[in-house]
Design a protein around this motif. Structure first.
Motif, PDB file in Angstrom:
ATOM      1  N   ILE A   1     -14.785-100.653 -74.161  1.00 25.07           N
ATOM      2  CA  ILE A   1     -14.577-100.837 -75.597  1.00 25.07           C
ATOM      3  C   ILE A   1     -14.778-102.289 -76.010  1.00 25.07           C
ATOM      4  O   ILE A   1     -15.534-102.596 -76.937  1.00 25.07           O
ATOM      5  N   VAL A   2     -14.099-103.196 -75.310  1.00 22.01           N
ATOM      6  CA  VAL A   2     -14.063-104.581 -75.793  1.00 22.01           C
ATOM      7  C   VAL A   2     -15.302-105.398 -75.414  1.00 22.01           C
ATOM      8  O   VAL A   2     -15.678-106.317 -76.140  1.00 22.01           O
ATOM      9  N   GLN A   3     -15.945-105.067 -74.287  1.00 19.33           N
ATOM     10  CA  GLN A   3     -17.070-105.904 -73.858  1.00 19.33           C
ATOM     11  C   GLN A   3     -18.235-105.891 -74.837  1.00 19.33           C
ATOM     12  O   GLN A   3     -18.738-106.963 -75.215  1.00 19.33           O
ATOM     13  N   PRO A   4     -18.699-104.712 -75.300  1.00 17.44           N
ATOM     14  CA  PRO A   4     -19.808-104.745 -76.258  1.00 17.44           C
ATOM     15  C   PRO A   4     -19.436-105.387 -77.589  1.00 17.44           C
ATOM     16  O   PRO A   4     -20.292-105.984 -78.251  1.00 17.44           O
ATOM     17  N   ILE A   5     -18.165-105.301 -77.975  1.00 17.98           N
ATOM     18  CA  ILE A   5     -17.725-105.977 -79.203  1.00 17.98           C
ATOM     19  C   ILE A   5     -17.785-107.485 -79.007  1.00 17.98           C
ATOM     20  O   ILE A   5     -18.264-108.235 -79.868  1.00 17.98           O
ATOM     21  N   SER A   6     -17.322-107.937 -77.837  1.00 19.97           N
ATOM     22  CA  SER A   6     -17.363-109.362 -77.526  1.00 19.97           C
ATOM     23  C   SER A   6     -18.798-109.879 -77.466  1.00 19.97           C
ATOM     24  O   SER A   6     -19.118-110.951 -77.970  1.00 19.97           O
ATOM     25  N   GLU A   7     -19.686-109.086 -76.837  1.00 18.57           N
ATOM     26  CA  GLU A   7     -21.077-109.494 -76.705  1.00 18.57           C
ATOM     27  C   GLU A   7     -21.773-109.601 -78.059  1.00 18.57           C
ATOM     28  O   GLU A   7     -22.774-110.321 -78.191  1.00 18.57           O
ATOM     29  N   ALA A   8     -21.249-108.893 -79.057  1.00 23.27           N
ATOM     30  CA  ALA A   8     -21.803-108.985 -80.410  1.00 23.27           C
ATOM     31  C   ALA A   8     -21.235-110.177 -81.174  1.00 23.27           C
ATOM     32  O   ALA A   8     -21.589-110.388 -82.349  1.00 23.27           O
ATOM     33  N   GLY A   9     -20.369-110.965 -80.519  1.00 19.97           N
ATOM     34  CA  GLY A   9     -19.799-112.142 -81.167  1.00 19.97           C
ATOM     35  C   GLY A   9     -18.687-111.835 -82.143  1.00 19.97           C
ATOM     36  O   GLY A   9     -18.360-112.662 -83.007  1.00 19.97           O
ATOM     37  N   ILE A  10     -18.089-110.663 -82.007  1.00 23.81           N
ATOM     38  CA  ILE A  10     -17.001-110.258 -82.907  1.00 23.81           C
ATOM     39  C   ILE A  10     -15.666-110.580 -82.244  1.00 23.81           C
ATOM     40  O   ILE A  10     -15.413-110.171 -81.106  1.00 23.81           O
ATOM     41  N   ASN A  11     -14.806-111.288 -82.953  1.00 24.70           N
ATOM     42  CA  ASN A  11     -13.481-111.613 -82.434  1.00 24.70           C
ATOM     43  C   ASN A  11     -12.540-110.435 -82.625  1.00 24.70           C
ATOM     44  O   ASN A  11     -12.442-109.870 -83.726  1.00 24.70           O
TER      45      ASN A  11
ATOM     46  N   LEU B   1     -17.439-100.589 -85.801  1.00 21.56           N
ATOM     47  CA  LEU B   1     -17.446 -99.128 -85.797  1.00 21.56           C
ATOM     48  C   LEU B   1     -18.734 -98.601 -85.164  1.00 21.56           C
ATOM     49  O   LEU B   1     -18.706 -97.677 -84.344  1.00 21.56           O
ATOM     50  N   SER B   2     -19.862 -99.207 -85.521  1.00 23.61           N
ATOM     51  CA  SER B   2     -21.137 -98.775 -84.979  1.00 23.61           C
ATOM     52  C   SER B   2     -21.203 -98.977 -83.462  1.00 23.61           C
ATOM     53  O   SER B   2     -21.675 -98.114 -82.720  1.00 23.61           O
ATOM     54  N   ILE B   3     -20.680-100.116 -82.995  1.00 23.67           N
ATOM     55  CA  ILE B   3     -20.683-100.392 -81.553  1.00 23.67           C
ATOM     56  C   ILE B   3     -19.837 -99.361 -80.806  1.00 23.67           C
ATOM     57  O   ILE B   3     -20.241 -98.830 -79.767  1.00 23.67           O
ATOM     58  N   VAL B   4     -18.653 -99.073 -81.319  1.00 21.13           N
ATOM     59  CA  VAL B   4     -17.749 -98.123 -80.660  1.00 21.13           C
ATOM     60  C   VAL B   4     -18.344 -96.722 -80.663  1.00 21.13           C
ATOM     61  O   VAL B   4     -18.269 -95.984 -79.660  1.00 21.13           O
TER      62      VAL B   4
END
Length: 392
Positions: free
Chosen positions: A351-361, A385-388
């Protein structure tokens, strides 16, 4: 009706209990119902067998050894049914009628299992199949297992794939109770409970129905839990309703988080109740709560943030152990809900890795037994939301 009745180890733990089980099945057959039986190993046989493996054994040999518990149970129960004039057939891995097939990864081969279960159901006219729970068979004919709670899984899986009207889990409790009767006074049976409620309880220690089993329940299949002493497969106990849905959703309105800091706040009995009561008295709804050693954070609708801050500030002023209150607004929450989350190693990283890789805190993450809530800035909500959604 077509019913799959699963008898747990305690309900087959002695000759007397096997007789009780056979009586209940024979009575249901006498009433004209089609019954398929799933049997666990008698008593604690599986655990006893595992304890006796005091040597190096590969997975195949271990599975063969522990399968003896269920193999014995189906023979005992089949014989007891035959003695009552019931045409029964025991079904175990290796037999022509065996339904539960796994692939090379040990996962259930759904299509093949469906096909075999449907064939077993078609041959039930006047015959009671007595199926070993917990066990499976791979395409090479080797014994595999379905893991802890595997007999429950076998029963609900067979109920669904054999197009049964109901699955009855026969065990040593009256059904789902309001609390552990060994611990709390006045515990009573819950007549109905949803799949969502029960799975959350199951993942947090309630040993009623294995969580893995409920993933096979759909909305049309009834599942009930009854006590083995009840003697009637068709009434009583707790009815489990609904179907578990995997869901990703996003809160429509922006949230604010209000954090109250204090000295060793976790060691102050009643502090969470005091703070929550201040919000409750003014009908401020709390979306989520997160706590640390020195803080408590409430997530609420952004448009109530100023009011809530003042309410909590009054508590800070009155309570010496509290230091300050602060507010951050403009937050969004995306929730991932799924019954298999606890069984998915690395799910938090997924969950968190792709959000982090997108530069989202990520502002915060709050987990429960079957859900994960991710808090991010309001402007990042659509991308998050799209990433998840892509990941799940």
């Amino acid at each position: 009706m077509r019913v799959v009745a699963k008898f747990g180890g305690t309900s087959l733990g002695s000759g007397d209990r096997i007789n009780r089980a056979a009586d209940s099945v024979a009575a249901a057959v006498e009433q004209g119902h089609e019954i398929a039986v799933v049997a666990s190993a008698m008593g604690n046989t599986t655990d006893d067998l595992l304890d006796e493996i005091q040597f190096e054994a590969d997975d195949r040999d271990r599975a063969e050894i522990v399968s003896m518990g269920e193999r014995t149970s189906v023979r005992m129960l089949k014989a007891a049914l035959t003695a009552r004039g019931v045409n029964a057939l025991f079904v175990e891995p290796g037999s022509e009628a065996w339904p539960v097939i796994t692939n090379d990864l040990g996962e259930v081969d759904v299509e093949e299992t469906k096909r075999r279960a449907a064939k077993l159901a078609a041959d039930m006219d006047g015959v009671v199949p007595v199926i070993t729970g917990f066990l499976a068979q791979n395409h090479d004919g080797e014994i595999t297992t379905l893991g802890r709670g595997g007999s429950d899984t076998t029963a609900v899986m067979m109920g669904r794939y054999m197009d049964a009207d109901e699955v009855v889990i026969v065990t040593d409790v009256e059904g789902v109770m309001t609390g552990d009767p060994h611990v709390v006074e006045g515990a009573r049976n819950v007549g109905r409970i949803t799949v969502d409620e029960l799975r959350n309880l199951s993942f947090r220690g309630a040993e009623v129905v294995a969580p893995s089993a409920l993933s096979y329940k759909d909305d049309t299949l009834g599942v009930r839990v009854v006590h083995y002493q009840h003697g009637n497969l068709l009434t009583g106990g707790t009815l489990i309703e609904g179907e578990f849905h995997n869901l990703i959703d996003m809160q429509e309105n922006p949230l604010a988080c209000i954090t109250v800091a204090g000295r060793s706040i976790r060691n102050r009995p009643g502090i969470l109740a005091d703070l929550s009561q201040a919000l409750r008295e003014r009908d401020v709804n709390v979306d989520a709560v997160a706590s640390g050693m020195d803080s408590v954070t409430f997530y609420i609708d952004e448009d109530r943030a100023e009011e809530a801050e003042n309410l909590l500030h009054s508590k800070v002023v009155d309570e010496q152990s509290l230091s300050s209150v602060t507010v951050a607004d403009g937050l969004a929450v995306i929730r991932v809900t799924g019954g298999e989350l606890p069984n998915r190693p690395g799910v938090m990283l997924d969950i968190v890795q792709p959000i982090s890789e997108a530069g989202i805190n990520i502002h915060d993450v709050i987990t429960s037994a079957t859900s994960v809530a991710i808090f991010v800035a309001w402007d990042d909500r659509e991308e998050t939301l799209s990433i998840v959604q892509d990941e799940f």
